[in-house]
Design an enzyme around this catalytic site. Structure first.
Site, PDB file in Angstrom:
ATOM      1  N   ASN A 193       0.840  -1.209   0.000  1.00  0.00           N
ATOM      2  CA  ASN A 193       0.000   0.000   0.000  1.00  0.00           C
ATOM      3  C   ASN A 193       0.875   1.259   0.000  1.00  0.00           C
ATOM      4  O   ASN A 193       0.700   2.174   0.803  1.00  0.00           O
ATOM      5  CB  ASN A 193      -0.930   0.030   1.212  1.00  0.00           C
ATOM      6  CG  ASN A 193      -2.048  -0.993   1.119  1.00  0.00           C
ATOM      7  OD1 ASN A 193      -2.286  -1.579   0.053  1.00  0.00           O
ATOM      8  ND2 ASN A 193      -2.743  -1.237   2.216  1.00  0.00           N
TER       9      ASN A 193
ATOM     10  N   GLU B  56       3.724  -0.897  -4.553  1.00  0.00           N
ATOM     11  CA  GLU B  56       2.403  -1.411  -4.921  1.00  0.00           C
ATOM     12  C   GLU B  56       1.520  -0.292  -5.443  1.00  0.00           C
ATOM     13  O   GLU B  56       1.530   0.828  -4.920  1.00  0.00           O
ATOM     14  CB  GLU B  56       1.733  -2.070  -3.711  1.00  0.00           C
ATOM     15  CG  GLU B  56       0.408  -2.721  -4.073  1.00  0.00           C
ATOM     16  CD  GLU B  56      -0.264  -3.390  -2.895  1.00  0.00           C
ATOM     17  OE1 GLU B  56      -1.027  -4.343  -3.117  1.00  0.00           O
ATOM     18  OE2 GLU B  56      -0.029  -2.966  -1.742  1.00  0.00           O
TER      19      GLU B  56
ATOM     20  N   HIS C 222      -6.991   2.903  -1.684  1.00  0.00           N
ATOM     21  CA  HIS C 222      -7.370   1.645  -1.048  1.00  0.00           C
ATOM     22  C   HIS C 222      -8.872   1.482  -1.221  1.00  0.00           C
ATOM     23  O   HIS C 222      -9.656   2.169  -0.573  1.00  0.00           O
ATOM     24  CB  HIS C 222      -6.983   1.645   0.436  1.00  0.00           C
ATOM     25  CG  HIS C 222      -6.915   0.283   1.034  1.00  0.00           C
ATOM     26  ND1 HIS C 222      -7.912  -0.264   1.793  1.00  0.00           N
ATOM     27  CD2 HIS C 222      -5.941  -0.673   0.959  1.00  0.00           C
ATOM     28  CE1 HIS C 222      -7.583  -1.479   2.170  1.00  0.00           C
ATOM     29  NE2 HIS C 222      -6.386  -1.754   1.680  1.00  0.00           N
TER      30      HIS C 222
ATOM     31  N   GLU D 119      -2.029  -4.138  -8.431  1.00  0.00           N
ATOM     32  CA  GLU D 119      -3.253  -4.796  -7.972  1.00  0.00           C
ATOM     33  C   GLU D 119      -4.376  -4.193  -8.798  1.00  0.00           C
ATOM     34  O   GLU D 119      -4.820  -3.067  -8.566  1.00  0.00           O
ATOM     35  CB  GLU D 119      -3.475  -4.573  -6.475  1.00  0.00           C
ATOM     36  CG  GLU D 119      -4.672  -5.346  -5.957  1.00  0.00           C
ATOM     37  CD  GLU D 119      -4.884  -5.169  -4.472  1.00  0.00           C
ATOM     38  OE1 GLU D 119      -6.048  -5.244  -4.041  1.00  0.00           O
ATOM     39  OE2 GLU D 119      -3.903  -4.946  -3.758  1.00  0.00           O
TER      40      GLU D 119
END
Length: 869
Positions: free
Chosen positions: A433, A462, A477, A511
């Site tokens: 993160n 990430e 997030h 991601e």
């Protein structure tokens, strides 16, 4: 005797614990007038040593500038910023009106100075100011950036150029220059070719000549030296305060000695604060206040006895030389004096052969007579002693306080490992993160978080990619209140900052929660912004059986993402569960919106798939080998829970897999406050990409910093041989019998920081804990007893011993805490490093704060012995 203090003159560590503006003489008298009618300011000597007194940019910074500090679209506040005369710090106004201004930041704490709108804050909120007028000061550690706008472009450039010159000069300074430069010396002038004795050192006494004559007399009587006289330099000092003491020893060889008067030590700033009525004299009550300020709580009886011993005028006040004597006695390092005396003998100087004996006892690699002579030339302060290849106590202390005398092996601070092995053979510094600056529930996202991660040596970051307005992918997030940043802005930050500190490859761990259209936009941004930095096809003559090396991938960016099978590269398609990357699925929600996002995430566009050249994201269900040969390009992402399960149930099989392929481990999604897990467990099994929340301090990040402290902080550390061999039998759960004994003798500490600066009576009760982090059988912690009310110079002299089974994996963590009988101990400082980089012998350990910043001059002094069977 005074001569004992003269023989053991002090040089303290680099950074003062509390900054002051311009140091005045210790006796608290006004500085003498300079020839031009102004005042002679001792602080400017620092800039003189740096060769910057006449630099126009630095002179402008000394005068100060009114710069606009920018925090948001509406928060623009003008503040006065001014370089301090020490050349080491910048003073600026407090934001509270009429409050005493003590805000300072240090030049050495600056990570970078950026011109124009080169920070997220200025890009967002600096539109009202022309880029040419703007600059950003980025700091090391977790301190926020300082975004500023100057009245004119020229003034902005003066600060950019001036700070660059100061930083460059500090970086280029030798250890001797650094210790002279910082407020830790005796105000000596660089007059090596002037005065009555060539090679001598001149000092600013600030005392009558009779005082210096008394010193010379006592030197003669105490040492038996044939000559010791006071001389006036030629040309004389304009203020009339600069005198020399030159001596001739019994052997007849001329040696210029100097007497330590701490007129410009860091402690000087405390004297002004403790002198409550500003009468240039210190009562016992004021002395007690001074001791509390420097974190010493002496017994009243002992403190008063020392006070009276220094009160030669017997008037219950210390002044001038009496204050100096009190401080000299307070600052003694008897443990160093004892070691020095052990090797130097009666003459109290170390010859090169005697220094060689010390180095051999230390276990120094390459200890030779030539090496001892080199150390004398590097660290000895006295020019005449240096010419005779002698080291005084001061040079000895300078050596032990230098990086070469520290616990970390200097040879390991540069890239020293083989960088030509496959990527799977390295531990790789990795962030989870990365975009977050706080918790993963409602914290802000920022491109600056990527910049800071790169500055800490991170090589795998990430990117949580989601669909944004206007076809632009965003990063945040998902399904939380965290703010959003544009994907393209992050890629620009990667381009601009990824290779500033390390040339070795960066891995972008995607991601992906986007549909095909947004994925195509992501691929477009990656190609157009990164250009040739992006790896878009396999390297020529690459062995398909293994990954390329960091050396071959220097300056390149790898994309870790989902890969379409070769037969399906024409159109995007939905992947099966087996082909889907695991990522945070275990902790995911089951809402309809989330289900729709998952459906999109199972799609992969050909454009984005093509960029996953060496890092194909795959799901790892079992460690049983498949029917075909292993695929070195397949990277599995595991939650900490699943990784622990593999380690527990199939430790050796997991180690063997990680010898060929990359494995990424990430924290459980249930860690809502962005807490971290223990990364050592994952390193024990050879996992390379052990991702942590870099924004969350704690012992886990201390271990990460310690693991990647070596090899030039390049973010890649070669795994031990037992974790690189494809047929290894190593199992972290069964490492075998002990092979190494580590013995740590905790001796003393110096100048530990006060934990509660606002409470004058708050003094730490320090204890030292040594922690071993390695395979489970090696993990241990032992601690000393605590020392009551002394954070200034506590002494333990206690020995801690550890038996180690897998020393090649061990990290040693030194922790200082403030003991508390009724609540958990408070953290004071720590330092972590690999056992294989820990030097033996007498060593100083330079402590770090909770967020990894230097606590200089706070140190531990220890003796290390490592016995390998």
């Amino acid at each position: 005797m005074l001569c004992g203090h003269w023989r053991r003159c002090r040089r303290l560590p680099e950074e003062p614990p509390v900054p002051a503006q311009v140091s005045a003489p210790l006796a608290l008298q006004p500085s003498p007038a300079s020839p031009d009618g102004g005042t002679k300011r001792p602080g400017l000597r620092a800039l003189k040593k740096m060769g910057l007194t006449e630099d126009e940019d630095v002179r402008a910074m000394l005068r100060g500038s009114r710069l606009c500090k920018i925090r948001s679209r509406t928060w623009h506040k003008e503040r006065l910023y001014r370089l301090q005369e020490d050349g080491l710090s910048v003073w600026f106004q407090r934001r509270i009106p009429r409050a005493p201004s003590q805000h300072i930041f240090f030049v050495q704490h600056i990570e970078a100075v950026r011109e124009g709108h080169q920070s997220e804050g200025l890009r967002r909120y600096g539109g009202a100011f022309a880029p040419a007028r703007c600059l950003t000061i980025a700091f090391k550690g977790r301190r926020k950036n300082l975004d500023l706008a100057a009245p004119t472009a020229e003034e902005a450039q003066r600060w950019v150029r001036g700070l660059a010159k100061l930083r460059a000069r500090l970086d280029a300074m030798s250890q001797r220059e650094r210790l002279d430069q910082y407020p830790a010396g005796a105000g000596r002038e660089d007059r090596e070719d002037e005065g009555p004795f060539k090679g001598g050192d001149a000092f600013w006494f600030g005392e009558p000549k009779s005082h210096a004559e008394d010193i010379a007399t006592e030197i003669r009587e105490s040492t038996g030296w044939l000559e010791s006289e006071v001389c006036t330099p030629d040309p004389p000092d304009p203020g009339g305060g600069e005198l020399w003491v030159s001596c001739l020893p019994l052997g007849g060889d001329p040696v210029c000695c100097w007497y330590f008067l701490s007129t410009h030590t860091w402690i000087h700033s405390y004297l002004h604060r403790a002198d409550s009525n500003q009468d240039s004299k210190m009562s016992f009550k004021e002395i007690k206040s001074l001791l509390r300020m420097v974190n010493v709580d002496m017994n009243d009886m002992y403190a008063y006895r020392l006070f009276k011993e220094c009160d030669h005028s017997n008037n219950e006040r210390l002044e001038g030389a009496e204050i100096e004597e009190f401080l000299r006695r307070l600052l003694k390092r008897p443990e160093l004096e004892e070691i020095f005396s052990r090797y130097s003998g009666e003459d109290r100087v170390l010859s090169a052969p005697e220094l060689l004996e010390f180095l051999e006892d230390q276990g120094e690699d390459g200890a030779t007579l030539a090496r001892a002579q080199q150390l004398i030339q590097t660290y000895e302060l006295n020019e005449t002693a240096k010419q005779h290849e002698l080291m005084t106590l001061d040079g000895f202390m300078m050596y032990l306080l230098s990086p070469e005398g520290a616990a970390l092996d200097m040879a390991h601070t540069c890239v020293f490992q083989d960088m030509g092995q496959p990527l799977a053979h390295y531990f790789i510094s990795s962030s989870h993160n990365t975009y977050l600056t706080d918790s993963q529930i409602g914290g802000p996202s920022s491109t600056e978080a990527y910049v800071r991660a790169f500055a800490q040596g991170c090589r795998c970051v990430e990117l949580d990619c989601w669909e944004g307005p206007g076809g632009e992918p965003v990063i945040y997030h998902g399904h939380t209140l965290t703010s959003k940043i544009l994907f393209r802005d992050v890629i620009q930050a990667v381009r601009d900052h990824a290779f500033v500190l390390s040339p070795y490859p960066v891995i972008l761990s995607l991601e992906n929660h986007c549909g095909l259209e947004h994925q195509a936009a992501m691929a477009r941004h990656l190609r157009t912004i990164l250009g040739d930095m992006l790896v878009m096809q396999a390297l020529d003559s690459q062995n398909p059986e293994e990954l390329p090396s960091p050396e071959k991938l220097k300056g390149r960016v790898l994309v870790k993402g989902k890969k379409l099978p070769a037969a399906h590269m024409e159109d995007g398609r939905i992947l099966s569960d087996r082909e889907e990357e695991e990522e945070e699925e275990e902790e995911g929600e089951e809402a309809a919106e989330v289900a729709e996002q998952r459906r999109k995430a199972k799609q992969i566009s050909p454009e984005l798939s093509a960029l996953a050249v060496y890092c194909w994201a795959t799901r790892l269900r079992t460690l049983n080998p498949g029917p075909g040969p292993p695929q070195p390009y397949q990277v599995s992402s595991l939650s900490e829970r699943k990784a622990k399960k593999f380690i527990r149930e199939a430790g050796n099989s997991f180690v063997r897999r990680n010898a060929r392929q990359l494995t990424r481990v990430y924290p459980l999604g249930l860690r809502m406050n962005s807490a971290n897990y223990n990364p050592q467990e994952m390193w024990n099994s050879g996992c390379q990409l052990v991702a942590l929340n870099f924004q969350t301090p704690g012992y886990e990040m201390d271990l990460n910093e310690g693991r990647f402290l070596i090899n030039g902080r390049c973010g890649y550390v070669l795994k031990p041989a037992c974790l690189r061999q494809p047929d290894t039998t190593f199992d972290p759960e069964c490492p075998g019998p002990p092979r190494t004994t580590l013995t740590v003798q905790v001796l003393t500490a110096q100048q530990l920081p006060k934990l509660n600066a606002e409470k004058p009576s708050s003094i730490v009760d320090p204890l030292v804990r040594v922690e071993i982090h390695g395979v489970p059988a090696d993990c241990a912690r032992k601690e000393t007893s605590y020392v009551l009310n002394n954070g200034f110079n506590p002494h333990w002299g206690q020995t801690l011993q550890f038996q180690l089974r897998a020393p090649e994996l061990v990290l040693v963590r030194f922790v200082v805490e403030d003991y508390d009988t009724t609540s958990p101990n408070d953290f004071v400082g720590q330092f972590t490093l690999p056992l294989n980089s820990l030097k033996q012998g007498y060593r100083h350990i330079h402590l770090l704060s909770k967020d990894g910043a230097s606590l200089s001059p706070a140190t531990l002094f220890v003796h290390i012995h490592i016995q390998r069977s």
